[in-house]
Scaffold this motif. Structure first.
Motif, PDB file in Angstrom:
ATOM      1  N   VAL A   1     -16.842 -17.983 -64.280  1.00  0.00           N
ATOM      2  CA  VAL A   1     -15.853 -17.855 -65.583  1.00  0.00           C
ATOM      3  C   VAL A   1     -14.366 -18.104 -64.994  1.00  0.00           C
ATOM      4  O   VAL A   1     -13.849 -19.064 -65.784  1.00  0.00           O
ATOM      5  CB  VAL A   1     -15.768 -16.343 -65.919  1.00  0.00           C
TER       6      VAL A   1
ATOM      7  N   LEU B   1     -15.261 -22.130 -66.301  1.00  0.00           N
ATOM      8  CA  LEU B   1     -15.164 -22.042 -67.654  1.00  0.00           C
ATOM      9  C   LEU B   1     -13.768 -21.926 -68.076  1.00  0.00           C
ATOM     10  O   LEU B   1     -13.362 -22.317 -69.191  1.00  0.00           O
ATOM     11  CB  LEU B   1     -16.060 -20.591 -68.341  1.00  0.00           C
TER      12      LEU B   1
ATOM     13  N   HIS C   1     -13.048 -18.878 -78.685  1.00  0.00           N
ATOM     14  CA  HIS C   1     -14.248 -19.433 -78.253  1.00  0.00           C
ATOM     15  C   HIS C   1     -13.982 -20.956 -77.980  1.00  0.00           C
ATOM     16  O   HIS C   1     -13.361 -21.490 -78.628  1.00  0.00           O
ATOM     17  CB  HIS C   1     -15.336 -19.171 -79.198  1.00  0.00           C
TER      18      HIS C   1
ATOM     19  N   GLY D   1     -20.104 -24.058 -75.362  1.00  0.00           N
ATOM     20  CA  GLY D   1     -19.941 -22.776 -75.864  1.00  0.00           C
ATOM     21  C   GLY D   1     -21.453 -22.014 -75.853  1.00  0.00           C
ATOM     22  O   GLY D   1     -21.340 -20.954 -76.061  1.00  0.00           O
TER      23      GLY D   1
ATOM     24  N   MET E   1     -22.561 -20.942 -70.814  1.00  0.00           N
ATOM     25  CA  MET E   1     -21.527 -20.006 -70.496  1.00  0.00           C
ATOM     26  C   MET E   1     -22.116 -18.808 -69.617  1.00  0.00           C
ATOM     27  O   MET E   1     -21.506 -18.367 -68.705  1.00  0.00           O
ATOM     28  CB  MET E   1     -20.923 -19.405 -71.564  1.00  0.00           C
TER      29      MET E   1
END
Length: 768
Positions: free
Chosen positions: A356, A360, A706, A713, A718
């Protein structure tokens, strides 16, 4: 005349003796001043921190009252250097008196009281100092302090009657506050030297005992030179008392002050989200409807279910001490043995943070760089964004504080739009900056959130629990407290109902878009992929490709109320689930913990296992006062569970979770399901092997935060990689005993012979 004077002196002396005897008798029986009851003298320290242990024997944290993270250490676990340093420095005749050292007292009166020699030393024994710490408030004047002294002498004598010398030393060191939240010798040894009390060296013991004179003044972190000088005084006293030779004293006194310092805080330690969840969960009171706001009926229902079904929920208020009072996690010195494995917990935290924070989040920042609504989706209007921000302001601590202080709405609005100095979170450390409070709220919302849990499907033991990426800044727990729409991860639960109603993985359904009537209104489910449109496809293919049309077809053949019932059997406790056709696509809100527990059904022959967080609890004397066993219920038959293994392995071997094979090269048999909700608001993956079931959710703080692109997504991008990174670390650590395995199904089991194209078609077109 002389005879009269002598008689006067003797009379005065006799009167003083009688008055002193009367005074001390009055103090002894509590007629004058405060005298603690016998029960308090027999248990003078009534606040000990509760220790939380991992399944591999590590202390992962403590719960304490007002930062008094005091942990009881018996005399046998103290370094002899500690004892020698304390006695030599504070009370050289400790083993020869019964609480009061009259020689030291007389010396203090003459040298300090009469001659005014400040360096003459005090007259208080270790026992008197303990009495002062335990029972005397801070004196506001010299007179008040003089009045406290006789009371402390009497208490010291009583303590000597109730305890051995060794126990008094242990009490003293366990009670003392060594600064920096280090209350008690165990925490102090860990805070300053990262050691246990029994392992302290001579210089380390002397350093800590040196703090007993005045921990603030001799603070080793702020005043190292001053602390070192005080340490050397302690060493000299040890030499004087015969505990050190001259050569040893010279060697130790020349050594530098060496610390391994780390401040102790309740937020520190392993698994902070888990420990905070457990503290609140165990301390819960019996749910009363009047304690819940009208809008939070759902939580009342959930808590009521937990109170009845889970012995751990509200444990403190269901179990009672010998005196009839409920247990207190902050003061009763319990030992709570959890199921968390500290190694697996570390791997889970690394997997979540690594994916993350390092992959991300930079991609999310890049996508939002030129968006006027950032971090919100472009699908929102400016008015809708402003409404969300207004709600966030009303929920903020700053707003509540200003409102409580009587500020007007205009003043609050101005304050939220006025730049101010503040410290904000970044993944590289906190950043001091200037920002308006309203912008800081939007900034915090720009960070993605995540929740991850891993458990043993046979025992329910929760091995890893990651409620978020940074507990200090994002305290909301996304494992147990957070509930988000689950999307396609609900489909295996629907397929389970179908298997229970006679369906098989090889049964075929029309892969076409249809419109269904739901509550008198037309409902037409959409599908991302149009692969094999118009064909008859197997249910195995439909689940592998996460095809919405096949799920809707199945739902039309089943009873929605029966589906809601089986969802509850799977451990989905949300009481607001409405039985409708659209439920097959996962619009209901569920926690990560519930989803992981639900999927244990597939790895455990149709038996669902509830999460087990604690195995046993001991009191401060080492007695086991509670044990906890796995809680299970049969959801589907073993035959249906075997069919579901075929279906869910197909998701990994040739469906939406296929990248576990072709990208992460995962070995062994794996089942799982990805999930993505509307507009990519929620990304899920729940995967399982014969030994572990683990699930992950990733998304924004709000549903309107998002990725706008499906490529980034979807759950396969994710959430799934977190599962893969975690499992690769688990397999790489041979000490854990986890290896790629096959599921326990009958040899040669195959409910249907399926062509390869039914399983592996269109991997490149698969989303979620």
């Amino acid at each position: 005349m002389r005879k009269i004077f002598v008689h006067f002196i003797w009379s005065l002396l006799a009167l003083s003796v009688v008055a002193s005897a009367v005074a001390f008798t009055a103090i002894w029986f509590g007629w004058i001043g405060y005298m603690p009851p016998v029960e308090d003298l027999q248990n003078p320290i009534n606040r000990f921190a509760t220790q939380v242990y991992s399944s591999d024997g590590k202390v992962i944290g403590t719960w304490n009252f007002n930062r008094e993270n005091r942990i009881c250490v018996p005399y046998s676990q103290l370094s002899p250097h500690l004892v020698h340093a304390l006695v030599a420095t504070e009370d050289e005749r400790f083993y020869d008196h019964s609480g009061i050292d009259f020689i030291a007292l007389g010396r203090a009166i003459i040298k300090r009281g009469i001659l005014g020699q400040e360096n003459a030393g005090g007259g208080s024994t270790i026992t008197q100092q303990l009495a002062k710490q335990l029972y005397s408030e801070t004196a506001s004047s010299t007179v008040e302090r003089l009045l406290q002294k006789p009371i402390e002498w009497v208490i010291a004598v009583k303590l000597e009657r109730n305890y051995t010398k060794e126990e008094i030393i242990s009490l003293y060191l366990n009670y003392f506050d060594f600064l920096h939240n280090a209350v008690g010798i165990k925490t102090a040894a860990n805070t300053y030297f990262n050691k246990e009390p029994k392992d302290l060296s001579v210089t380390e013991a002397a350093t800590l005992i040196g703090l007993c004179k005045n921990p603030s003044y001799f603070n080793p972190v702020r005043y190292p030179d001053r602390c070192r000088n005080r340490r050397n005084i302690v060493l000299s006293q040890m030499q004087k008392a015969g505990y050190l030779s001259t050569a040893e004293y010279n060697e130790y006194s020349d050594s530098p002050l060496t610390l391994d310092f780390h401040r102790t805080d309740h937020k520190d330690g392993t698994a902070p989200y888990f420990r905070e969840f457990l503290r609140v969960y165990m301390s819960a009171k019996r749910p009363e409807r009047s304690d819940y706001p009208s809008w939070n009926k759902r939580q009342y229902v959930l808590d009521s279910i937990a109170w009845v079904s889970d012995p751990l929920y509200g444990w403190c208020n269901k179990n009672f001490k010998k005196n009839g009072s409920p247990y207190n996690l902050n003061t009763d010195g319990l030992k709570v043995y959890t199921t968390i494995d500290s190694r697996m917990q570390r791997y889970a935290e690394e997997a979540v943070y690594g994916h993350v924070a390092r992959f991300l989040q930079p991609a999310f920042f890049k996508e939002n760089r030129s968006k006027p609504n950032a971090p919100f989706t472009d699908a929102l209007t400016e008015k809708q964004v402003n409404q969300i921000m207004e709600r966030a302001v009303l929920q903020s601590e700053r707003y509540r504080a200003m409102k409580a202080a009587g500020a007007s709405d205009k003043e609050i609005h101005t304050a939220f739009h006025t730049p101010t100095d503040m410290s904000v979170f970044t993944y590289h450390g906190d950043l001091d900056t200037v920002m308006t409070p309203i912008d800081s709220i939007r900034y915090v919302k720009s960070f993605l959130r995540a929740g991850f849990m891993s458990m043993d499907p046979k025992t329910g033991a929760v091995k890893a629990y990651v409620g978020g990426l940074d507990y200090n800044h994002f305290m909301y727990d996304m494992v147990m407290n957070g509930r988000r729409q689950i999307g396609s991860t609900i489909k295996p639960l629907l397929y389970s109902l179908a298997m229970e109603n006679g369906f098989s993985p090889c049964d075929k359904a029309p892969n076409v878009q249809r419109t269904y009537m739901v509550a008198g209104q037309p409902w037409t489910p959409r599908n991302v992929s149009h692969s094999r449109y118009g064909q008859m496809v197997t249910l195995k293919w439909g689940l592998a490709q996460s095809n919405n049309w096949i799920s809707a077809y199945l739902m039309s053949k089943l009873n929605p109320r029966q589906f809601v019932s089986i969802l509850h059997d799977f451990g989905i406790n949300n009481p607001d689930i409405y039985p409708s056709m659209s439920l097959c696509l996962g619009p209901c809100e569920v926690s990560v913990a519930e989803m992981v527990s639900a999927y244990t059904t597939f790895a455990n022959h149709g038996i669902r296992t509830a999460p087990l967080f604690v195995t046993r609890i001991e009191d401060n004397e080492g007695n086991v006062i509670s044990k906890f066993q796995p809680r299970m219920n049969e959801v589907i038959s073993e035959e249906s569970a075997n069919k579901m293994l075929v279906l869910l392995r197909g998701v990994v071997d040739g469906g939406t979770a296929g990248r576990l094979r072709y990208k992460f090269h995962m070995q062994g048999e794996i089942g799982g399901k990805t999930g993505t909700t509307n507009r990519n608001s929620d990304a899920w993956f729940v995967g399982f092997t014969p030994q572990l079931v683990s699930g992950c959710w990733v998304g924004g703080e709000d549903r309107d935060i998002h990725f706008d692109s499906m490529r980034m997504g979807q759950g396969a991008t994710m959430a799934l990689p977190i599962w893969a990174y975690y499992m690769k670390k688990i397999y790489a650590d041979r000490t854990l005993g986890y290896t790629p395995m096959v599921f326990d199904v009958p040899e040669g089991y195959d409910p249907c012979k399926t062509d390869e194209e039914d399983v592996a078609g269109g991997i490149d077109e698969v989303y979620e």
